[in-house]
Design a protein around this motif. Structure first.
Motif, short mmCIF file in Angstrom:
data_model
loop_
_atom_site.label_atom_id
_atom_site.label_comp_id
_atom_site.label_asym_id
_atom_site.label_seq_id
_atom_site.Cartn_x
_atom_site.Cartn_y
_atom_site.Cartn_z
N VAL B 299 0.73 -1.09 0.06
CA VAL B 299 0.12 0.04 -0.03
C VAL B 299 0.96 1.27 0.11
CG1 VAL B 299 -1.83 1.04 1.13
CG2 VAL B 299 -1.72 -1.32 1.52
N LYS B 300 0.37 2.38 -0.69
CA LYS B 300 1.21 3.50 -0.69
C LYS B 300 0.71 4.25 0.14
CE LYS B 300 -0.43 5.48 -5.08
NZ LYS B 300 -0.10 5.75 -6.35
N ASN B 301 1.48 5.31 1.00
CA ASN B 301 0.98 6.37 1.83
C ASN B 301 -0.14 6.12 2.65
OD1 ASN B 301 3.24 7.59 0.18
ND2 ASN B 301 1.66 8.07 -1.44
N GLN B 302 -0.29 5.08 3.08
CA GLN B 302 -1.44 4.66 3.86
C GLN B 302 -1.17 3.33 4.70
OE1 GLN B 302 -5.39 3.76 2.11
NE2 GLN B 302 -6.37 3.92 4.11
N LYS B 303 -1.21 3.56 5.95
CA LYS B 303 -0.91 2.20 6.80
C LYS B 303 -1.57 1.09 6.41
CE LYS B 303 0.55 4.77 11.15
NZ LYS B 303 0.51 4.92 12.56
N SER B 304 -0.85 0.00 6.48
CA SER B 304 -1.23 -1.46 5.77
C SER B 304 -2.47 -1.66 6.66
CB SER B 304 -0.44 -2.40 5.68
OG SER B 304 0.21 -2.50 7.17
N GLU B 305 -2.59 -1.47 8.02
CA GLU B 305 -3.77 -2.00 8.85
C GLU B 305 -5.03 -1.32 8.59
OE1 GLU B 305 -1.02 -0.45 11.82
OE2 GLU B 305 -2.55 0.95 12.85
N GLU B 306 -4.91 -0.23 7.85
CA GLU B 306 -6.13 0.67 7.67
C GLU B 306 -6.94 -0.12 6.41
OE1 GLU B 306 -5.12 4.43 6.99
OE2 GLU B 306 -4.38 4.80 8.97
N ILE B 307 -6.13 -1.04 5.49
CA ILE B 307 -6.71 -1.64 4.32
C ILE B 307 -7.43 -2.98 4.88
CG2 ILE B 307 -6.26 -2.57 2.16
CD1 ILE B 307 -5.62 0.38 2.12
N LEU B 308 -8.64 -3.12 4.94
CA LEU B 308 -9.33 -4.28 5.22
C LEU B 308 -9.26 -5.21 3.98
CD1 LEU B 308 -11.94 -3.16 7.65
CD2 LEU B 308 -9.82 -4.01 8.16
N ASN B 309 -9.77 -4.61 3.15
CA ASN B 309 -9.99 -5.26 1.82
C ASN B 309 -9.19 -4.50 0.62
OD1 ASN B 309 -10.74 -6.69 -0.45
ND2 ASN B 309 -12.70 -7.24 0.23
N PRO B 310 -8.29 -5.07 -0.27
CA PRO B 310 -7.50 -4.40 -0.93
C PRO B 310 -8.40 -3.92 -2.15
CG PRO B 310 -6.78 -6.45 -1.48
CD PRO B 310 -7.82 -6.56 -0.25
N LYS B 311 -9.66 -4.68 -2.56
CA LYS B 311 -10.49 -4.20 -3.43
C LYS B 311 -11.79 -3.60 -3.02
CE LYS B 311 -8.66 -7.64 -6.54
NZ LYS B 311 -9.32 -9.24 -7.44
N ASP B 312 -12.38 -2.72 -3.73
CA ASP B 312 -13.64 -1.97 -3.42
C ASP B 312 -15.04 -2.96 -3.80
OD1 ASP B 312 -14.36 -1.84 -6.10
OD2 ASP B 312 -13.87 0.43 -6.12
N GLU B 313 -16.19 -2.46 -3.40
CA GLU B 313 -17.31 -3.20 -3.85
C GLU B 313 -17.42 -3.88 -5.24
OE1 GLU B 313 -20.21 -0.57 -2.65
OE2 GLU B 313 -20.22 -1.25 -0.50
N ASP B 314 -16.82 -2.95 -6.01
CA ASP B 314 -16.84 -3.41 -7.60
C ASP B 314 -15.79 -4.30 -7.99
OD1 ASP B 314 -19.18 -2.04 -7.98
OD2 ASP B 314 -17.99 -0.16 -8.24
N GLY B 315 -14.86 -4.82 -7.24
CA GLY B 315 -13.78 -5.58 -7.34
C GLY B 315 -12.66 -4.81 -7.87
N LYS B 316 -12.69 -3.54 -7.68
CA LYS B 316 -11.67 -2.94 -8.31
C LYS B 316 -10.73 -2.33 -7.11
CE LYS B 316 -11.30 1.17 -11.22
NZ LYS B 316 -10.54 2.44 -10.54
#
Lengths: 338, 338, 338
Positions: B299-316
């Motif tokens: 992940v860039k410029n954001q702590k990895s722990e803040e990312i629960l799922n790398p994709k959004d609802e549309d799979g992007k």
């Protein structure tokens, strides 16, 4: 006249220096990248890139010759008599061969003949150079004017110190062109452009132990008209040589640098492009190799193909032209092609 | 189909390359940092980091496969069959194993199988890759559609080419966790974030002799929508692997890269964070080692722990996610713990 | 008290590390640049620069001792008992020798004695250090106050582990001054200033595998009062030592670091200058060498000659003073001059 200066700080060249040089330049000449290719060429292992060796050895003379010089005026008859390998230690000595007082009586030109040797006292680098320096005694006119003459090109010897080339695997070197494939007057526009940043050029110059202040001291340079650190001119020679790989893949040996001019300064952030003219094709009595006399023009922040002539109508270099290098490379003949 | 391409420029890997790799990444895996640790693991000396070897070998194929590609589409079945050491020379050959014309008739996808070998012709890297390229003849529709199939994961062999691990000194490796300590579905948030600057990534990419223009030429890139040099995706793989040390200290061997996606571009100044999910724990018939199939998200410029799922609802992929890497590492079993 | 911590990640030092160190610092001490000079001094080959070895070994302790420390408070009695060479592997162990609870009960000072060894278990680095750390239990006052005492200077032993110096070729070392040429109270203004950029200091700190977050993570640091990455203090010690070459060319061995203070932070873009005071000249029973106790002051963005006293009237360091280093070097006596 005749004064001999032993430059301090002999330097052992290591695998670390070789890797850093590739990281600085992206150089891809196979002879210097691969021990296996070097062995096919008859070497025990890959020799040091000629330009890297030049920087390492030349760097020794900065302290004594040019650190406080007003200007680096020129070079002549640079040759690379013996290959250098990892583990070798290079050092250099200079002899004053010319002195010319400027008409103002305050400065003058000093001509030196510098010889670099390895730990076995074999010559690895030989060149002449002249710099403008301040006179100590600015009041007395001496009228001294002993100016040596230089050959336009470094003389080419019958004996060339590289192994007999049996075969060149173009699958390894990445280049299909051999001595006979180049024509006098031909021009090669090398497509690549490489941007140089602050850390790139200062790390390189520090590695070469070239301690000219203008390259390192941003605090000092901010109060000069340049306003920033000036890149060491040798960096541009290295980049131009690395960029010229595309089109000259098999020309893996620099035999000589005949002359060179750093036409304009370069700074961090500049992108370097280059093109090469084949000034001459020079056959050699050896059956395996010939030589090409080249003129490589390096350009900043403009594609090399856009530069038709590096000088304007008045004979002045265009403002984006940063290097005009006249040098001679060795390239195998077609019969070695595999 | 079946065309074989011998990539030029075999490369000898040196101690200089190893040091530079540590300087670029801060990597701390003990096997690659210490000859003494390597000897305890049954090696004669420390082998080259798998990702460094990948870059060095892979870099050879850029000129022929992807330099002018429209897009690097994917990788599959990457394996590291033989350890590589300082002094080894790596080279690579690719064979075309698939061709698919795009419906517009102007471009198509080329699938290649690339094999890297050392100077003794032992396989050191093996992978499949596909890129989108322009067609020479844009007017004629050929309808060609020969698409190879790939395994979802690189197959795991009964014979794994690493020495039998007798004991692992956790005081040396810095990690307390062994094969049995990881659970499928577990997530490791690696705490470190590392910022990458211009010189870092361009020096690395030049060291790998990867000459894709987008990484080096700021002058050219300024007139593209990116507006600046694009970082070589391999840099992010290296950073993610180095950052994953914290939590995976004993997983010192990459067995395979199953697949990977560079989800978003990275530029100088970006800070890279990473987290890892344990996709699977895979026992091996060898008593000393097991394997972990991992998914590391950078992940860039954001702590990895803040990312629960790398994709959004549309799979992007979220805009800060820059790498989604599915790979398999080897890790000693608890019985080797000392 | 008495707790022993084995720091993980033994590190093999390579030619790559040596080259990178020269690239980072521009250091020119001949003993570390040339195998031939090292042989004249009685070594088999050039030993590793003492400060590089310090960083490599010290870096190991960051994870366990200071990664989450509130402050690095001080060092004492640092010595370099055995020379280290390329190929050696260094590792480190620390023992807790003092504990002092702060009056607030929430934090305290931990004193450790750290010993670095090579692969043959010979001591290569020995020092004491104290850091302020958070207490786990912030509610209970323990009243612990076991404070070790330190010598003002590292004791100088009768046996010094460097070869007998037969002769020093000043043409090689670049320096004319020997032990007897320095006077207590003398001050040397080193003329050079070197600017440090982002990549310079982060590459170096990653090479040393020092993983303190403040040095690498720009994303995190932007939200602190510093607003940017803080340079690792060891970088400044290295730069000050390299800059001090001019005037101390023959003082090629650091015998001890007596104490040091990082007076103010340094950031990318800062230009480092330095001056050195000869605190004391210390004769030694050996006939070939003496010692100089030095105080080197490093200054940022201001010429060192402009700093008369690094502290103001209130005993506070001037804002541009970034290092106050008290250390002892070994220098050959006049009789060795060649």
């Amino acid at each position: 006249m005749g004064q001999k200066i032993v430059h301090p700080l002999p330097r052992t060249i290591s695998e670390g220096d070789v890797s850093l040089y590739i990281a600085f330049t992206g150089s891809r000449f196979a002879l210097h990248s691969s021990n296996e290719v070097a062995k096919e060429f008859g070497y025990e292992k890959r020799p040091i890139d000629d330009v890297l060796m030049f920087h390492m050895t030349f760097g020794k003379s900065v302290q004594d010759i040019s650190l406080n010089a007003i200007a680096n005026l020129g070079y002549a008859e640079i040759s690379f008599p013996t290959p250098v390998y990892v583990g070798d230690t290079v050092s250099m000595t200079s002899t004053v061969i010319g002195l010319k007082e400027n008409s103002n009586g305050k400065s003058g030109v000093v001509y030196v003949h510098s010889i670099g040797v390895n730990q076995n006292n074999e010559e690895v680098l030989n060149f002449k150079r002249w710099v403008m320096v301040h006179k100590k005694d600015k009041k007395t006119l001496t009228g001294i004017k002993e100016v040596p003459t230089f050959s336009e090109t470094t003389p080419i010897l019958d004996e060339i110190n590289i192994p007999k080339i049996e075969c060149v695997d173009t699958n390894a070197t990445g280049g299909e062109f051999f001595f006979e494939d180049y024509e006098k007057g031909e021009r090669l526009n090398h497509p690549e452009g490489i941007t140089i940043d602050d850390s790139d050029h200062t790390l390189a110059t520090k590695l070469y132990q070239n301690n000219a202040k203008v390259h390192f001291n941003d605090h000092m340079m901010k109060s000069t008209p340049m306003g920033q650190r000036l890149m060491y001119g040798g960096i541009i020679i290295s980049m131009a040589r690395a960029i010229s790989f595309n089109g000259l893949q098999n020309a893996q040996w620099i035999y000589a640098i005949n002359s060179g001019s750093h036409c304009n300064p370069t700074y961090a952030g500049d992108t370097i492009y280059a093109y090469t003219e084949i000034i001459d094709t020079i056959d050699h009595k050896r059956e395996d190799i010939g030589l090409l006399r080249l003129r490589t023009i390096a350009v900043k922040n403009q594609k090399s193909e856009e530069i038709l002539n590096p000088k304007d109508e008045d004979g002045k270099y265009l403002k984006n032209v940063v290097l005009d290098l006249d040098y001679t490379v060795i390239i195998p003949k077609n019969k070695t092609k595999k």
